[in-house]
Design a protein around this motif. Structure first.
Motif, mmCIF file in Angstrom:
data_model
loop_
_atom_site.group_PDB
_atom_site.id
_atom_site.type_symbol
_atom_site.label_atom_id
_atom_site.label_comp_id
_atom_site.label_asym_id
_atom_site.label_seq_id
_atom_site.Cartn_x
_atom_site.Cartn_y
_atom_site.Cartn_z
ATOM 1 N N ALA A 48 4.414 -0.704 5.561
ATOM 2 C CA ALA A 48 3.082 -0.122 5.441
ATOM 3 C C ALA A 48 2.060 -1.116 5.982
ATOM 4 O O ALA A 48 2.149 -2.321 5.724
ATOM 5 N N VAL A 49 1.102 -0.579 6.726
ATOM 6 C CA VAL A 49 0.099 -1.395 7.391
ATOM 7 C C VAL A 49 -1.278 -1.054 6.843
ATOM 8 O O VAL A 49 -1.609 0.118 6.638
ATOM 9 N N LEU A 50 -2.066 -2.089 6.607
ATOM 10 C CA LEU A 50 -3.474 -1.951 6.241
ATOM 11 C C LEU A 50 -4.261 -2.628 7.343
ATOM 12 O O LEU A 50 -4.128 -3.837 7.550
ATOM 13 N N GLU A 51 -5.029 -1.836 8.082
ATOM 14 C CA GLU A 51 -5.705 -2.294 9.294
ATOM 15 C C GLU A 51 -4.639 -2.789 10.263
ATOM 16 O O GLU A 51 -3.839 -2.008 10.729
ATOM 17 N N ASP A 52 -4.565 -4.090 10.557
ATOM 18 C CA ASP A 52 -3.524 -4.576 11.477
ATOM 19 C C ASP A 52 -2.529 -5.495 10.776
ATOM 20 O O ASP A 52 -1.795 -6.233 11.417
ATOM 21 N N GLU A 53 -2.484 -5.426 9.446
ATOM 22 C CA GLU A 53 -1.630 -6.315 8.663
ATOM 23 C C GLU A 53 -0.512 -5.545 7.951
ATOM 24 O O GLU A 53 -0.767 -4.551 7.280
ATOM 25 N N ILE A 54 0.712 -6.015 8.097
ATOM 26 C CA ILE A 54 1.830 -5.450 7.340
ATOM 27 C C ILE A 54 1.706 -5.975 5.913
ATOM 28 O O ILE A 54 1.757 -7.186 5.686
ATOM 29 N N VAL A 55 1.519 -5.067 4.949
ATOM 30 C CA VAL A 55 1.277 -5.484 3.562
ATOM 31 C C VAL A 55 2.414 -5.135 2.615
ATOM 32 O O VAL A 55 2.465 -5.639 1.491
ATOM 33 N N ILE B 219 -1.082 -13.308 -6.591
ATOM 34 C CA ILE B 219 -0.236 -12.127 -6.423
ATOM 35 C C ILE B 219 -0.898 -10.911 -7.080
ATOM 36 O O ILE B 219 -0.910 -9.812 -6.526
ATOM 37 N N ARG B 220 -1.456 -11.110 -8.254
ATOM 38 C CA ARG B 220 -2.135 -10.010 -8.959
ATOM 39 C C ARG B 220 -3.287 -9.467 -8.114
ATOM 40 O O ARG B 220 -3.488 -8.261 -8.017
ATOM 41 N N GLU B 221 -4.028 -10.352 -7.478
ATOM 42 C CA GLU B 221 -5.131 -9.910 -6.611
ATOM 43 C C GLU B 221 -4.605 -9.186 -5.378
ATOM 44 O O GLU B 221 -5.207 -8.222 -4.908
ATOM 45 N N ASP B 222 -3.455 -9.621 -4.862
ATOM 46 C CA ASP B 222 -2.827 -8.934 -3.725
ATOM 47 C C ASP B 222 -2.454 -7.502 -4.121
ATOM 48 O O ASP B 222 -2.676 -6.560 -3.359
ATOM 49 N N ILE B 223 -1.918 -7.336 -5.321
ATOM 50 C CA ILE B 223 -1.580 -5.999 -5.824
ATOM 51 C C ILE B 223 -2.838 -5.147 -5.933
ATOM 52 O O ILE B 223 -2.855 -3.991 -5.492
ATOM 53 N N ARG B 224 -3.896 -5.708 -6.499
ATOM 54 C CA ARG B 224 -5.158 -4.952 -6.626
ATOM 55 C C ARG B 224 -5.657 -4.484 -5.266
ATOM 56 O O ARG B 224 -6.081 -3.343 -5.106
ATOM 57 N N ILE C 279 -4.002 -3.889 -2.534
ATOM 58 C CA ILE C 279 -3.178 -2.837 -1.949
ATOM 59 C C ILE C 279 -3.362 -1.516 -2.680
ATOM 60 O O ILE C 279 -3.443 -0.464 -2.059
ATOM 61 N N VAL C 280 -3.489 -1.555 -3.991
ATOM 62 C CA VAL C 280 -3.723 -0.318 -4.751
ATOM 63 C C VAL C 280 -5.083 0.270 -4.370
ATOM 64 O O VAL C 280 -5.205 1.477 -4.149
ATOM 65 N N ARG C 281 -6.094 -0.564 -4.272
ATOM 66 C CA ARG C 281 -7.431 -0.071 -3.907
ATOM 67 C C ARG C 281 -7.456 0.541 -2.513
ATOM 68 O O ARG C 281 -8.226 1.456 -2.245
ATOM 69 N N ASP D 111 -5.211 4.638 0.109
ATOM 70 C CA ASP D 111 -5.547 5.753 0.997
ATOM 71 C C ASP D 111 -5.578 5.353 2.468
ATOM 72 O O ASP D 111 -5.539 6.208 3.343
ATOM 73 N N GLN D 112 -5.663 4.061 2.729
ATOM 74 C CA GLN D 112 -5.766 3.580 4.104
ATOM 75 C C GLN D 112 -4.430 3.089 4.672
ATOM 76 O O GLN D 112 -4.353 2.724 5.837
ATOM 77 N N LEU D 113 -3.387 3.064 3.848
ATOM 78 C CA LEU D 113 -2.089 2.565 4.303
ATOM 79 C C LEU D 113 -1.437 3.530 5.279
ATOM 80 O O LEU D 113 -1.474 4.742 5.092
ATOM 81 N N VAL D 114 -0.835 2.976 6.311
ATOM 82 C CA VAL D 114 -0.125 3.764 7.318
ATOM 83 C C VAL D 114 1.329 3.292 7.314
ATOM 84 O O VAL D 114 1.604 2.097 7.445
ATOM 85 N N VAL D 115 2.242 4.237 7.153
ATOM 86 C CA VAL D 115 3.673 3.921 7.079
ATOM 87 C C VAL D 115 4.322 4.125 8.437
ATOM 88 O O VAL D 115 4.063 5.119 9.113
ATOM 89 N N SER D 116 5.168 3.175 8.816
ATOM 90 C CA SER D 116 5.926 3.277 10.065
ATOM 91 C C SER D 116 7.391 2.963 9.792
ATOM 92 O O SER D 116 7.702 2.172 8.906
ATOM 93 N N ALA D 117 8.257 3.576 10.573
ATOM 94 C CA ALA D 117 9.689 3.276 10.490
ATOM 95 C C ALA D 117 9.974 2.034 11.319
ATOM 96 O O ALA D 117 9.291 1.752 12.295
#
Length: 158
Positions: free
Chosen positions: A106-113, A75-80, A82-84, A87-93
């Motif tokens: 929020a999506v990172l590439e094609d993954e909902i994170v 989980i800690r690595e997952d947080i790292r 996402i924080v890193r 700038d690449q996160l895209v938010v959708s309603a």
């Protein structure tokens, strides 16, 4: 705009609160699964699991991770990650027609994170909440370079 992460621990993936959390993730995937996916961690089904929550300075939950793991290190690595990548996160309603409410993800590439922790009355308010979450993550990224440390209270503060 300080924010912090807090782990949520559940005795099992089948625990009621854990199941409700994942139902929100599954709902987002059901509506947007043709474009996005959620990667799941491989772990024991009956084991205790943890996830992460993004809390604002006033301790209101704003966002949640989209997966559980048996190990806090995972989980800690997952947080790292996402924080890193803030700038690449895209938010959708994510409107839910039956409830007449809207969430966000929020999506990172094609993954909902990350998903929103609550529902809102309209899309613009939901998108604004998601944008706030991303700004908080970007602030963490800028100040700490994505590192995560454990506080005495068990909170994870990047």
């Amino acid at each position: 705009m300080p924010a912090h992460f807090l782990y949520a621990r559940f005795p099992a993936r089948s625990h009621r609160s854990a199941a409700d959390w994942m139902r929100s993730v599954d709902d987002a995937v059901a509506m947007h699964g043709d474009r996005y996916r959620v990667a799941r961690f491989e772990d024991g089904v009956g084991e205790a699991v943890s996830g992460w929550r993004l809390l604002t300075e006033n301790h209101r939950e704003l966002g949640r991770g989209t997966r559980f793991a048996a190990s806090e290190a995972v989980i800690r690595e997952d947080i790292r990650r996402i924080v890193r990548a803030a700038d690449q996160l895209v938010v959708s309603a994510s409107p839910e027609t039956g409830l007449r409410t809207t969430g966000w993800f929020a999506v990172l590439e094609d993954e909902i994170v990350m998903i929103g922790a609550r529902r809102y009355e309209n899309r613009s308010v939901a998108r604004n909440a998601g944008a706030l979450a991303v700004r908080l993550l970007q602030a963490m990224q800028a100040t700490e370079k994505g590192t995560v440390a454990r506080s005495a209270a068990g909170e994870y503060v990047p």
